[in-house]
Motif scaffolding. Structure first.
Motif, PDB file in Angstrom:
ATOM      1  N   ARG A  74       0.853  -1.192   0.000  1.00  0.00           N
ATOM      2  CA  ARG A  74       0.000   0.000   0.000  1.00  0.00           C
ATOM      3  C   ARG A  74       0.893   1.248   0.000  1.00  0.00           C
ATOM      4  O   ARG A  74       1.103   1.879   1.037  1.00  0.00           O
ATOM      5  N   ILE A  76       2.187   5.136  -0.709  1.00  0.00           N
ATOM      6  CA  ILE A  76       1.545   6.446  -0.578  1.00  0.00           C
ATOM      7  C   ILE A  76       1.220   6.978  -1.969  1.00  0.00           C
ATOM      8  O   ILE A  76       2.070   6.992  -2.858  1.00  0.00           O
ATOM      9  N   ASP A  77      -0.005   7.410  -2.159  1.00  0.00           N
ATOM     10  CA  ASP A  77      -0.443   7.975  -3.432  1.00  0.00           C
ATOM     11  C   ASP A  77       0.042   9.414  -3.542  1.00  0.00           C
ATOM     12  O   ASP A  77       0.070  10.150  -2.554  1.00  0.00           O
ATOM     13  N   GLY A  80      -2.256  11.920  -2.227  1.00  0.00           N
ATOM     14  CA  GLY A  80      -2.611  11.794  -0.816  1.00  0.00           C
ATOM     15  C   GLY A  80      -3.261  10.455  -0.519  1.00  0.00           C
ATOM     16  O   GLY A  80      -3.892   9.855  -1.390  1.00  0.00           O
ATOM     17  N   GLY A  81      -3.095   9.975   0.686  1.00  0.00           N
ATOM     18  CA  GLY A  81      -3.650   8.682   1.080  1.00  0.00           C
ATOM     19  C   GLY A  81      -2.799   7.529   0.552  1.00  0.00           C
ATOM     20  O   GLY A  81      -1.634   7.693   0.201  1.00  0.00           O
ATOM     21  N   ASN A  82      -3.402   6.351   0.500  1.00  0.00           N
ATOM     22  CA  ASN A  82      -2.704   5.156   0.048  1.00  0.00           C
ATOM     23  C   ASN A  82      -3.442   4.506  -1.108  1.00  0.00           C
ATOM     24  O   ASN A  82      -4.630   4.712  -1.302  1.00  0.00           O
ATOM     25  N   THR A  83      -2.711   3.701  -1.863  1.00  0.00           N
ATOM     26  CA  THR A  83      -3.308   2.935  -2.939  1.00  0.00           C
ATOM     27  C   THR A  83      -2.830   1.492  -2.826  1.00  0.00           C
ATOM     28  O   THR A  83      -1.876   1.204  -2.110  1.00  0.00           O
TER      29      THR A  83
END
Length: 244
Positions: A74, A76-77, A80-83
């Motif tokens: 996972r 970091i995108d 923002g956030g995760n992918t």
């Protein structure tokens, strides 16, 4: 027998991820089957680095069978956030590497630091200690380990395979302070080649011999100067204390 500017060593790790730089911007990542020239050069610079010299990777020998494993991660995108992504690594790797250093002709200001005997013994001591910086096999999550070892030592999984074509591969970057070709001065250039593994050994062309090249961007080299025998930034701040 080692020459005064050449070292050979074993490179091992639980896993490795040798990727094309294009895939480093995110998404799924899939490893090459063998180390890239740039990855091995990074290992050498982690063992011992100075702007006075440039490491040239001569050849690499694949010892263990080429196996891969996939893992869900996972990252970091960028927004923002995760992918969620799937990374495919090489599993349980071992290589023999032969390399030598040459003087960086783009650094005439460091000519007084060109002492082949000194740099050879510093590099060899650093290799015996496992390197001056952490060793990575392509990416930071892939820890590697080095130790002095003869290139021909050990039995390799591909010693009896005459030829193993590997297709088009990324070779490495030519940075502005290492450029030999006049048209690549003050440029960042990407190099590519078509390696063929013979008897488990890949012999790398020298960076200036790679026929497939692409200039990526303009970039000026960082300036250095010599001060009391140590390499320092031209602005006065110490870069490293590698002189011994």
């Amino acid at each position: 027998m080692e020459k005064e500017n050449s070292i050979t060593f074993a490179l091992t790790g639980r896993r490795a991820l040798f990727t094309d730089p294009v895939s480093k911007m995110g998404g799924e990542k899939f490893t090459y089957q063998v180390p890239t020239y740039q990855a091995l050069k990074g290992v050498l610079e982690s063992i011992y680095w100075k702007p006075t010299l440039v490491w040239i990777v001569d050849r690499v020998r694949v010892i263990k069978p080429i196996r891969s494993e996939s893992q869900a991660v996972r990252p970091i995108d960028y927004g923002g956030g995760n992918t969620l992504s799937i990374y495919t690594y090489l599993s349980d790797v071992e290589y023999r590497v032969q390399a030598h250093f040459v003087w960086n002709e783009n650094r005439p200001d460091l000519v007084r630091d060109r002492d082949e005997n000194k740099h050879f013994f510093i590099a060899r001591r650093a290799l015996e200690k496992g390197g001056r910086r952490d060793i990575f096999l392509g990416t930071r999550e892939c820890q590697g380990y080095v130790e002095p070892l003869d290139f021909e030592s050990g039995r390799g999984a591909y010693d009896e395979v005459d030829e193993f074509p590997l297709g088009l591969m990324f070779h490495g970057f030519t940075y502005p302070d290492e450029a030999v070709r006049q048209e690549e001065k003050n440029k960042l250039t990407a190099r590519f080649f078509r390696p063929v593994m013979k008897k488990g050994i890949i012999t790398f062309p020298a960076p200036e011999e790679c026929a497939i090249r692409r200039i990526l961007t303009d970039r000026k080299p960082r300036e250095f100067s010599l001060e009391k025998g140590n390499v320092t930034l031209a602005g006065g701040g110490a870069l490293d204390e590698f002189s011994e």
